[in-house]
Design an enzyme around this catalytic site. Structure first.
Site, mmCIF file in Angstrom:
data_model
loop_
_atom_site.group_PDB
_atom_site.id
_atom_site.type_symbol
_atom_site.label_atom_id
_atom_site.label_comp_id
_atom_site.label_asym_id
_atom_site.label_seq_id
_atom_site.Cartn_x
_atom_site.Cartn_y
_atom_site.Cartn_z
ATOM 1 N N ASN A 127 0.846 -1.024 -0.039
ATOM 2 C CA ASN A 127 0.118 0.056 -0.052
ATOM 3 C C ASN A 127 0.799 1.085 -0.106
ATOM 4 O O ASN A 127 1.374 1.658 0.923
ATOM 5 C CB ASN A 127 -1.010 0.077 1.375
ATOM 6 N N ARG A 138 -2.712 -1.955 -3.265
ATOM 7 C CA ARG A 138 -3.988 -1.046 -3.154
ATOM 8 C C ARG A 138 -3.520 0.011 -4.115
ATOM 9 O O ARG A 138 -2.767 0.711 -4.163
ATOM 10 C CB ARG A 138 -3.784 -0.526 -1.724
ATOM 11 N N HIS A 169 -11.889 4.305 0.350
ATOM 12 C CA HIS A 169 -11.574 3.387 1.656
ATOM 13 C C HIS A 169 -12.137 2.201 1.400
ATOM 14 O O HIS A 169 -12.587 1.566 2.319
ATOM 15 C CB HIS A 169 -11.918 4.281 2.751
ATOM 16 N N ARG A 201 -6.282 17.010 4.306
ATOM 17 C CA ARG A 201 -7.015 17.359 3.222
ATOM 18 C C ARG A 201 -8.315 18.287 3.867
ATOM 19 O O ARG A 201 -8.914 17.950 4.960
ATOM 20 C CB ARG A 201 -7.632 16.164 2.299
ATOM 21 N N MET A 218 -3.425 13.793 15.059
ATOM 22 C CA MET A 218 -4.591 13.975 16.080
ATOM 23 C C MET A 218 -3.691 13.869 17.529
ATOM 24 O O MET A 218 -4.192 14.641 18.280
ATOM 25 C CB MET A 218 -5.475 13.047 16.102
ATOM 26 N N GLU A 273 -6.663 -3.497 5.714
ATOM 27 C CA GLU A 273 -6.600 -3.354 4.361
ATOM 28 C C GLU A 273 -5.834 -4.681 3.620
ATOM 29 O O GLU A 273 -5.971 -5.050 2.667
ATOM 30 C CB GLU A 273 -6.313 -2.221 3.755
HETATM 31 P P1 AMP Z 1 -4.021 6.177 9.915
HETATM 32 O O1 AMP Z 1 -4.056 6.960 8.746
HETATM 33 O O2 AMP Z 1 -5.321 4.967 10.133
HETATM 34 O O3 AMP Z 1 -2.621 5.494 10.251
HETATM 35 O O4 AMP Z 1 -4.173 7.113 11.305
HETATM 36 C C1 AMP Z 1 -3.467 8.262 11.526
HETATM 37 C C2 AMP Z 1 -4.060 9.177 12.483
HETATM 38 O O5 AMP Z 1 -4.476 8.255 13.608
HETATM 39 C C3 AMP Z 1 -3.369 10.174 13.066
HETATM 40 O O6 AMP Z 1 -4.105 11.530 13.110
HETATM 41 C C4 AMP Z 1 -2.931 9.711 14.558
HETATM 42 O O7 AMP Z 1 -2.616 10.793 15.383
HETATM 43 C C5 AMP Z 1 -4.281 9.180 14.873
HETATM 44 N N1 AMP Z 1 -3.784 7.846 15.925
HETATM 45 C C6 AMP Z 1 -2.983 6.810 15.877
HETATM 46 N N2 AMP Z 1 -3.035 6.372 17.096
HETATM 47 C C7 AMP Z 1 -3.804 7.285 17.884
HETATM 48 C C8 AMP Z 1 -3.911 7.208 19.359
HETATM 49 N N3 AMP Z 1 -3.247 6.192 20.145
HETATM 50 N N4 AMP Z 1 -4.603 8.157 19.660
HETATM 51 C C9 AMP Z 1 -5.119 9.117 18.951
HETATM 52 N N5 AMP Z 1 -4.963 9.224 17.790
HETATM 53 C C10 AMP Z 1 -4.174 8.289 17.234
#
Ligand code: AMP
Length: 398
Positions: A8, A92, A180, A240, A283, A378
């Site tokens: 991916n 992907r 997604h 985005r 986040m 995924e």
């Molecule tokens: P992804 O694109 O699915 O890898 O998700 C990335 C997002 O998930 C980012 O904004 C990270 O800050 C958030 N994230 C990952 N682990 C945590 C956590 N333990 N608590 C809060 N946000 C998280």
């Protein structure tokens, strides 16, 4: 012993996994992610027991190309194979357009057709296809299979795919597709495993990661989704903008004199959580900050998610289930609680302790809507498709 690899490849990360083929099915063997490509790439891989088996970073990091990283990744994978032989690679591919929904073997004609879709997914599609080409150069005889993120939404009703624009544009492919899909396919499968009779009924699945969208599912099938023509639509995301008054885009170009490329960069890479906070697209970083702008970015993210989830309920005709997935959805109890609170009128009652514990079910026993946390996978969906194709009549040999 045979093995398959899933990839991916995004703009700043490459997720990968190695699966061993079994007489019936397959087994995860190792996998991981190269992150922060372009700035400070680092790789971490784990085995099936979850133990870290490789951590590495690169010298002269910002000069390292995706192709070079893939080459290094394959060199490492070769050392892990033992007596196993890689027989196929699954990718992907973000956009399959109107023509490609089911996974398929990549050949020159398909690559050309997918190149033509790059303008519809400029953040992802070029990197997806660059990985295919890099691996063709490294291992020309290895079959590569495209699994489309748009595929799960392929059977959306015609009305759901239509944009309120002149009909001639729809015929030219300017319509809603949805993304997604591999993540939602995994959620639908898990719901089928958990509740075989009705796969959760009328469900909203919330894929809340760096990219974010919602999918309205009835009996495990997508009937609406927040991303549309591109993966820019719908929820506010890490970088985005999500859905935006189209008049803003006109204003930026006509009144402020921004070029089309500048607007593209603004909307894909400089907006969302990063743009509103002025701090970060991550986040966790926003939660850790005291800046009022960080709090406002989080507030807006929650507001948008709840508002757009509410917008899917009329199409569903009610709500039986809500599923959180992806980085934020799987881990961030605070965001989940706030979205659920905003949707309490729709029958969601959250069990605060279960939510804090990231439990599989986080609604109370008498909640009208069953709220679940389901980790997305995924890679496993891609592996499934690759194995199905390998074992289908005629196989996939080139
Ligand atoms: P992804 O694109 O699915 O890898 O998700 C990335 C997002 O998930 C980012 O904004 C990270 O800050 C958030 N994230 C990952 N682990 C945590 C956590 N333990 N608590 C809060 N946000 C998280």
């Amino acid at each position: 012993m045979k093995a398959i690899v899933t990839l991916n490849a995004g703009s700043s990360s490459i997720k990968f996994a190695l699966y061993e083929l079994l007489p019936h099915g397959f087994r995860f063997d190792a996998g991981g992610k190269i992150e922060e490509i372009g700035t400070a790439p680092r790789l971490r891989a784990r085995n099936a027991a979850g133990e870290v088996i490789l951590e590495r970073d690169w010298q002269q990091a910002n000069a390292i190309s995706h192709e070079h990283l893939l080459e290094d990744l394959f060199a490492w994978a070769a050392t892990q194979l033992g007596d196993r032989e890689i027989v196929a690679i699954g990718h992907r591919i973000v956009h399959g357009g109107s023509d490609f929904a089911a996974p398929r073997l990549i050949d020159d004609a398909l690559l050309d057709a997918l190149d033509a879709l790059i303008p519809l997914a400029p953040l992802h599609q070029p990197h997806n296809l660059a990985a295919v080409r890099a691996l063709r150069a490294l291992a020309p005889h290895l079959p590569q299979i495209a699994c489309f993120d748009t595929g799960f939404h392929h059977d959306l009703a015609p009305l759901t795919t239509r944009l309120p624009l002149p009909r001639s544009l729809h015929e030219r492919g300017i319509r809603r597709y949805g993304f997604h899909g591999l993540s939602y396919e995994h959620i639908a499968k898990r719901l089928r495993d958990i509740e075989p009779t009705h796969a959760g009924g009328r469900v909203i699945a919330a894929h809340l990661g760096n990219g974010a969208s919602l999918c309205a599912m009835r009996e495990g099938k997508s009937i609406d989704t927040t991303m549309g023509f591109t993966a820019l639509d719908g929820l506010m995301m890490g970088t985005r903008s999500g859905a935006l008054d189209p008049g803003v885009v006109l204003h930026l170009q006509i009144q402020l004199g921004m070029s089309a490329q500048e607007v593209e960069t603004l909307l894909y890479r400089q907006s969302g959580l990063l743009g509103v906070s002025g701090l970060s697209n991550d986040m966790r970083a926003l939660h850790a900050s005291d800046a009022p702008e960080a709090a406002e970015a989080i507030d807006l993210f929650v507001r948008q998610a709840a508002r757009q989830a509410a917008g899917l309920i009329p199409t569903l005709g009610g709500l039986d289930g809500f599923v959180f997935t992806a980085g934020i959805g799987e881990n961030d109890a605070c965001i989940r609680a706030r979205i659920c609170e905003s949707l309490s009128w729709a029958g969601i009652a959250l069990d605060a302790d279960a939510n804090e514990a990231n439990a599989a079910v986080i609604s109370t026993g008498d909640s009208k809507v069953l709220v679940r946390v389901i980790p997305t996978d995924e890679e496993a969906v891609i592996a499934h498709h690759v194995v199905d194709l390998i074992r289908s009549e005629g196989g996939i040999s080139r």
